[in-house]
Write a protein that holds these residues in place. Structure first.
Motif, mmCIF file in Angstrom:
data_model
loop_
_atom_site.group_PDB
_atom_site.id
_atom_site.type_symbol
_atom_site.label_atom_id
_atom_site.label_comp_id
_atom_site.label_asym_id
_atom_site.label_seq_id
_atom_site.Cartn_x
_atom_site.Cartn_y
_atom_site.Cartn_z
ATOM 1 N N THR A 129 0.838 -1.195 0.000
ATOM 2 C CA THR A 129 0.000 0.000 0.000
ATOM 3 C C THR A 129 0.878 1.252 0.000
ATOM 4 O O THR A 129 0.628 2.204 -0.745
ATOM 5 C CB THR A 129 -0.939 0.016 1.224
ATOM 6 O OG1 THR A 129 -1.756 -1.153 1.182
ATOM 7 C CG2 THR A 129 -1.825 1.244 1.240
ATOM 8 N N GLU A 130 1.927 1.235 0.818
ATOM 9 C CA GLU A 130 2.844 2.375 0.889
ATOM 10 C C GLU A 130 3.564 2.603 -0.439
ATOM 11 O O GLU A 130 3.859 3.737 -0.801
ATOM 12 C CB GLU A 130 3.863 2.160 2.011
ATOM 13 C CG GLU A 130 3.250 2.268 3.394
ATOM 14 C CD GLU A 130 4.172 1.786 4.508
ATOM 15 O OE1 GLU A 130 5.296 1.322 4.225
ATOM 16 O OE2 GLU A 130 3.741 1.865 5.684
ATOM 17 N N LYS A 131 3.850 1.524 -1.155
ATOM 18 C CA LYS A 131 4.548 1.628 -2.442
ATOM 19 C C LYS A 131 3.600 1.924 -3.596
ATOM 20 O O LYS A 131 4.044 2.178 -4.713
ATOM 21 C CB LYS A 131 5.284 0.319 -2.751
ATOM 22 C CG LYS A 131 6.438 0.042 -1.826
ATOM 23 C CD LYS A 131 7.064 -1.302 -2.155
ATOM 24 C CE LYS A 131 8.145 -1.646 -1.162
ATOM 25 N NZ LYS A 131 8.639 -3.018 -1.342
ATOM 26 N N GLY A 132 2.294 1.859 -3.329
ATOM 27 C CA GLY A 132 1.317 2.097 -4.373
ATOM 28 C C GLY A 132 1.102 0.896 -5.275
ATOM 29 O O GLY A 132 0.583 1.027 -6.377
ATOM 30 N N SER A 133 1.496 -0.290 -4.819
ATOM 31 C CA SER A 133 1.324 -1.511 -5.603
ATOM 32 C C SER A 133 -0.121 -1.998 -5.538
ATOM 33 O O SER A 133 -0.890 -1.604 -4.661
ATOM 34 C CB SER A 133 2.227 -2.622 -5.056
ATOM 35 O OG SER A 133 3.566 -2.220 -5.071
ATOM 36 N N ASN A 134 -0.458 -2.889 -6.456
ATOM 37 C CA ASN A 134 -1.786 -3.492 -6.455
ATOM 38 C C ASN A 134 -1.878 -4.479 -5.291
ATOM 39 O O ASN A 134 -1.114 -5.436 -5.220
ATOM 40 C CB ASN A 134 -2.025 -4.206 -7.786
ATOM 41 C CG ASN A 134 -3.444 -4.743 -7.896
ATOM 42 O OD1 ASN A 134 -4.146 -4.904 -6.908
ATOM 43 N ND2 ASN A 134 -3.860 -5.019 -9.124
ATOM 44 N N THR A 135 -2.819 -4.259 -4.410
ATOM 45 C CA THR A 135 -2.927 -5.060 -3.182
ATOM 46 C C THR A 135 -4.101 -6.033 -3.192
ATOM 47 O O THR A 135 -4.362 -6.690 -2.192
ATOM 48 C CB THR A 135 -3.087 -4.127 -1.964
ATOM 49 O OG1 THR A 135 -4.257 -3.318 -2.172
ATOM 50 C CG2 THR A 135 -1.873 -3.249 -1.775
ATOM 51 N N THR A 136 -4.798 -6.141 -4.317
ATOM 52 C CA THR A 136 -6.022 -6.943 -4.368
ATOM 53 C C THR A 136 -5.814 -8.377 -3.905
ATOM 54 O O THR A 136 -6.537 -8.878 -3.032
ATOM 55 C CB THR A 136 -6.601 -6.946 -5.796
ATOM 56 O OG1 THR A 136 -6.757 -5.587 -6.218
ATOM 57 C CG2 THR A 136 -7.948 -7.627 -5.852
ATOM 58 N N LEU A 137 -4.823 -9.069 -4.471
ATOM 59 C CA LEU A 137 -4.593 -10.474 -4.136
ATOM 60 C C LEU A 137 -4.185 -10.654 -2.678
ATOM 61 O O LEU A 137 -4.714 -11.525 -1.978
ATOM 62 C CB LEU A 137 -3.525 -11.075 -5.062
ATOM 63 C CG LEU A 137 -3.221 -12.556 -4.855
ATOM 64 C CD1 LEU A 137 -4.457 -13.402 -5.153
ATOM 65 C CD2 LEU A 137 -2.069 -12.985 -5.744
ATOM 66 N N VAL A 138 -3.261 -9.823 -2.213
ATOM 67 C CA VAL A 138 -2.785 -9.924 -0.832
ATOM 68 C C VAL A 138 -3.935 -9.656 0.146
ATOM 69 O O VAL A 138 -4.083 -10.358 1.152
ATOM 70 C CB VAL A 138 -1.606 -8.956 -0.572
ATOM 71 C CG1 VAL A 138 -1.249 -8.897 0.896
ATOM 72 C CG2 VAL A 138 -0.401 -9.379 -1.386
ATOM 73 N N LYS A 139 -4.756 -8.682 -0.171
ATOM 74 C CA LYS A 139 -5.886 -8.353 0.701
ATOM 75 C C LYS A 139 -6.883 -9.516 0.761
ATOM 76 O O LYS A 139 -7.357 -9.887 1.846
ATOM 77 C CB LYS A 139 -6.585 -7.091 0.180
ATOM 78 C CG LYS A 139 -7.681 -6.574 1.073
ATOM 79 C CD LYS A 139 -8.256 -5.284 0.529
ATOM 80 C CE LYS A 139 -9.361 -4.765 1.394
ATOM 81 N NZ LYS A 139 -9.973 -3.552 0.843
#
Length: 120
Positions: A31-41
């Protein structure tokens, strides 16, 4: 749900708590890096629900999710199993990595079983 020893219960809960913490840290970092977090979430939430289901099944907690969330969580956890099985095959016999992944696999399978029991 099949009966398992207290040791397996404890190790499974610790394994899922560890997995949840790792996914939470990865989510925060991404989240801090602005990456896609959909899968991890999705995986983090599924592990949390699986963990809560096990704790409740073993008389250690509360569980209050609806059928749709249970089904989704079960499917996500089942989707993680093949990659863990591959890691187990690659790991050296007796290594801490192999032990960690074997415990994680056991914990995930028990969590999936626990979630399936809630759908019956």
């Amino acid at each position: 749900m099949k009966s398992v020893s207290q040791e397996v219960q404890d190790l499974s809960i610790k394994s899922l708590e560890s997995t949840f913490n790792k996914l939470s840290n990865a989510y925060k970092s991404m989240t801090e890096k602005g990456s896609n977090t959909t899968l991890v979430k999705k995986r983090r939430n599924a592990v949390k629900i699986g963990l809560e289901s096990l704790k409740d099944a073993w008389n250690r907690g509360d569980f209050f999710y609806d059928e749709e969330i249970i089904l989704t969580s079960k499917d996500i956890l089942q989707g993680v199993i093949p990659s863990i099985e591959k890691q187990i095959v690659k790991a050296k016999e007796g290594s801490s990595q192999k032990t960690l992944n074997e415990r994680r696999l056991t914990a995930l399978k028990l969590a999936i079983e626990s979630l399936e029991n809630r759908l019956e």
